[in-house]
Every structure is written in structure tokens, then in C-alpha cells.
Motif scaffolding. Structure first.
Motif, PDB file in Angstrom:
ATOM      1  N   GLU A 156      40.321  14.934  40.105  1.00  0.00           N
ATOM      2  CA  GLU A 156      40.574  13.953  41.236  1.00  0.00           C
ATOM      3  C   GLU A 156      39.089  14.064  42.129  1.00  0.00           C
ATOM      4  O   GLU A 156      38.559  13.086  42.417  1.00  0.00           O
TER       5      GLU A 156
ATOM      6  N   ALA B 237      35.812  12.682  40.707  1.00  0.00           N
ATOM      7  CA  ALA B 237      35.714  11.498  40.830  1.00  0.00           C
ATOM      8  C   ALA B 237      35.704  11.052  42.111  1.00  0.00           C
ATOM      9  O   ALA B 237      34.401  10.098  42.576  1.00  0.00           O
ATOM     10  N   GLN B 238      36.012  11.746  43.184  1.00  0.00           N
ATOM     11  CA  GLN B 238      35.702  11.459  44.559  1.00  0.00           C
ATOM     12  C   GLN B 238      34.355  12.147  44.940  1.00  0.00           C
ATOM     13  O   GLN B 238      33.761  11.380  45.520  1.00  0.00           O
TER      14      GLN B 238
ATOM     15  N   ALA C 167      34.276   7.615  44.138  1.00  0.00           N
ATOM     16  CA  ALA C 167      35.478   6.709  44.292  1.00  0.00           C
ATOM     17  C   ALA C 167      36.341   6.795  45.414  1.00  0.00           C
ATOM     18  O   ALA C 167      36.407   7.944  45.894  1.00  0.00           O
TER      19      ALA C 167
ATOM     20  N   VAL D 120      41.493   7.330  44.294  1.00  0.00           N
ATOM     21  CA  VAL D 120      41.784   8.227  43.301  1.00  0.00           C
ATOM     22  C   VAL D 120      43.239   8.768  43.429  1.00  0.00           C
ATOM     23  O   VAL D 120      43.664   9.435  44.352  1.00  0.00           O
TER      24      VAL D 120
ATOM     25  N   GLY E 176      40.736   5.155  39.843  1.00  0.00           N
ATOM     26  CA  GLY E 176      40.112   5.017  41.180  1.00  0.00           C
ATOM     27  C   GLY E 176      39.516   3.791  41.102  1.00  0.00           C
ATOM     28  O   GLY E 176      39.286   2.741  40.440  1.00  0.00           O
TER      29      GLY E 176
END
Length: 316
Positions: free
Chosen positions: A235, A238-239, A243, A246, A313
Motif C-alpha cells: 500500500e 502505491a501511495q 495513488a 489505495v 487504487g
């Protein structure tokens, strides 16, 4: 630019070089495996796999926004995830991409056989050959753990998504899940290959032929898997790439504890011994244990214990 041609028969020098180059290793291994990949992993394009693909997608992303007008599968392999999502009504028009030319070729062949509107490109996940804001959805199944720089891949995914577009990746191994799955597989392989040495069970022993020049790349299976993931860590990746919204979800604990020994046993015995009755038993056992995971175990066990992690996301 013309995409490179598949290379299913790697030379000894190419395979040797691939041990120091994870991208080359993935190309050579997956080119070699492309034509038999669906058979190896029991991949189909019928109700069984349509139900699985749509179920996985909806479990992490929900049904809102369907059908997506355009979607790309990153690291598509033979097209399992994208093509079954298209058949399940999740996606209208699709594009397949993979680092392996052989996989792209097979995915496009599968799409044509199914009559689906799909194009394809050979593509590095860290440098996707599509313009900004190209797709409403990007999907992938069992691909992130093959990519050297996962955060760079997330950034590229966000670049090619339209504003508000969504990504969904599934089938990624968790750190704990990979630990117990590998050990269960190793134990099952040892037991099966040793027990079938006994004369009464010799017909169950699968001939272990040495690799010949046409299958040298098979040895690269040991080096193409680069990562396992903690759900929270995934996570954050991706953040960190930009994004929003997520969310990571995990699945398969009881199903994995049974599934990995079953898959390993099937790889260790002659294929003619695996009757339809056996295959139906294995499939229905997996269904029952997956239901147990979803209805009970996912509510009481930490998500880190499950074998597969899925993540979704959106682009801002």
C-alpha cells in the motif's frame, strides 16, 4: 517500432547472462513457457476462470464503474486476467502488455480465438509504451513480484491511467504466505519423489529428464520471482507513487495450505495418473477452502497470514 520476436530456445550464453539480469531472465523464461503456460496452471477461458477473475476483481475493487471502456493488462502472460474480465463484462476493450514477446503472442492468439477486441505490445512495466491518460483501468495478475522496481511500475501505471482511472493487481505472494507455501511444496516434492521410488509405486514416478538445449530457460524459474509483499508495505509503495484510495486485501490461507501440496504432487507424478475424478476433487476442495477463507478465516486472522495479496487504487 516493431516488437521483438519470441525466443523460446535460449542459448546457453543467454541463460548464463540472465542470472545477472532479472529482466532478461523473465523474458527468456516466459518465452520458453508461453505455449504451455495455460496447461501448466490449469488456465481456461470458460465459466470456471471467468468466475474466479471477476470474483477477485470485485473483492478488491467492487462493481462500481463497470464496464470499463478501456483497460490494459500489465504483465499479461497469456491474457488470463484481462480476457476473463472481458468475458465477465468488466471490460469492453483491452490491451495486453508483457516483457515476454512469446506471452504477448499467445495472449493475442487467445483473444482472437475468443473474438475479443484486444491489441498488444511488448512492454517493460517501468517504461510502458503508451501515452499519458490512455486507459480507464490497468490490471495485472501475478506480475508485480517479477518487476525490479515496483514503485516505478506504479508511477507508470498512474501515468497511463486517465484521471480518476483505477488499477487492480491480484495474485501477489505475501511474505508469510510465500514462506509456508515454499516449504509445503518442498516437503511434498521430497515425499512424492522418494515414495514413488518404491517398486509397487514405480508407475507413479515421473521421469526426470535432464534439460536439453530447447529448455535451458526452464532453469531460470528459480530467479524470475523477485519480491514478496507485506500488504501494508505494498500500500505504501502505491501511495508513494501518487495513488489515492489505495486498499490491499488478502485471500487464500486454508486454500493455500492445501493447494500448494496438491499442485506440487501433480507436478511430480505422470500426468496420465491425474484422472478427471482427481482434478474435480482438487478443484472442489479448493472451492470449499476458499469459501472457508472468505466467510470465516478472513474475519479472524491477520491479513498478513494469507497467501495472495490484491491491491487497488486510483489516479487523482
Amino acid at each position: 517500432m516493431t516488437d521483438p520476436a519470441p525466443n523460446p530456445h535460449a542459448t546457453e550464453a543467454e541463460v548464463e547472462a540472465a542470472y545477472a539480469d532479472p529482466k532478461l531472465a523473465n523474458v527468456l523464461y516466459h518465452d520458453w513457457e508461453a505455449d504451455t503456460y495455460d496447461e501448466k496452471w490449469s488456465i481456461s477461458y470458460d465459466e470456471r476462470c471467468i468466475s474466479y477473475a471477476t470474483g477477485v476483481f470485485n473483492a478488491v475493487a467492487g462493481e462500481a464503474g463497470q464496464p470499463y471502456p478501456t483497460a490494459m493488462e500489465l504483465g499479461s502472460g497469456t491474457g488470463f486476467f484481462l480476457l476473463n474480465l472481458m468475458q465477465g463484462g468488466v471490460i469492453k476493450k483491452g490491451s495486453v502488455t508483457d516483457l515476454s514477446p512469446g506471452m504477448v503472442k499467445v495472449a493475442l492468439r487467445n483473444a482472437a480465438a475468443l473474438g475479443l477486441d484486444v491489441d498488444g505490445r511488448v512492454a517493460d512495466a517501468e517504461r510502458i509504451p503508451y501515452p499519458d491518460n490512455s486507459f480507464d483501468l490497468v490490471v495485472g495478475h501475478a506480475v508485480l513480484h517479477h518487476i525490479p522496481d515496483v514503485r516505478a511500475a506504479f508511477a507508470e501505471v498512474l501515468r497511463v491511467l486517465k484521471p480518476g482511472g483505477r488499477f487492480v493487481f491480484a495474485g501477489e505472494p505475501t511474505k508469510i504466505g510465500d514462506w509456508y507455501a515454499r516449504r509445503l511444496g518442498q516437503l511434498t516434492w521430497w515425499l512424492t519423489t522418494n515414495i514413488t521410488r518404491l517398486p509397487p509405486l514405480s508407475s507413479w514416478r515421473r521421469p526426470q529428464a535432464e534439460l536439453d538445449s530447447s529448455s535451458r530457460a526452464a532453469a531460470l524459474e528459480a530467479v524470475v520471482d523477485l519480491h514478496t509483499f507485506d500488504p501494508a508495505e505494498l500500500e505504501r509503495m502505491a501511495q508513494g507513487a501518487g495513488a489515492i484510495g489505495v486498499r490491499a486485501v488478502t485471500e487464500e490461507f486454508a486454500a493455500a495450505l492445501a493447494g500448494w501440496p496438491i499442485r506440487t504432487f501433480e507436478a511430480a507424478v505422470p500426468q496420465e495418473k491425474l484422472t478427471l475424478r482427481w482434478r474435480l476433487f482438487a478443484y472442489h476442495l479448493w472451492l470449499r477452502l476458499s469459501a472457508l477463507d472468505k466467510k470465516l478465516l478472513s474475519r479472524v486472522l491477520p491479513r498478513e497470514l494469507f497467501y495472495n495479496v490484491m491491491i487497488t487504487g486510483q489516479k487523482r
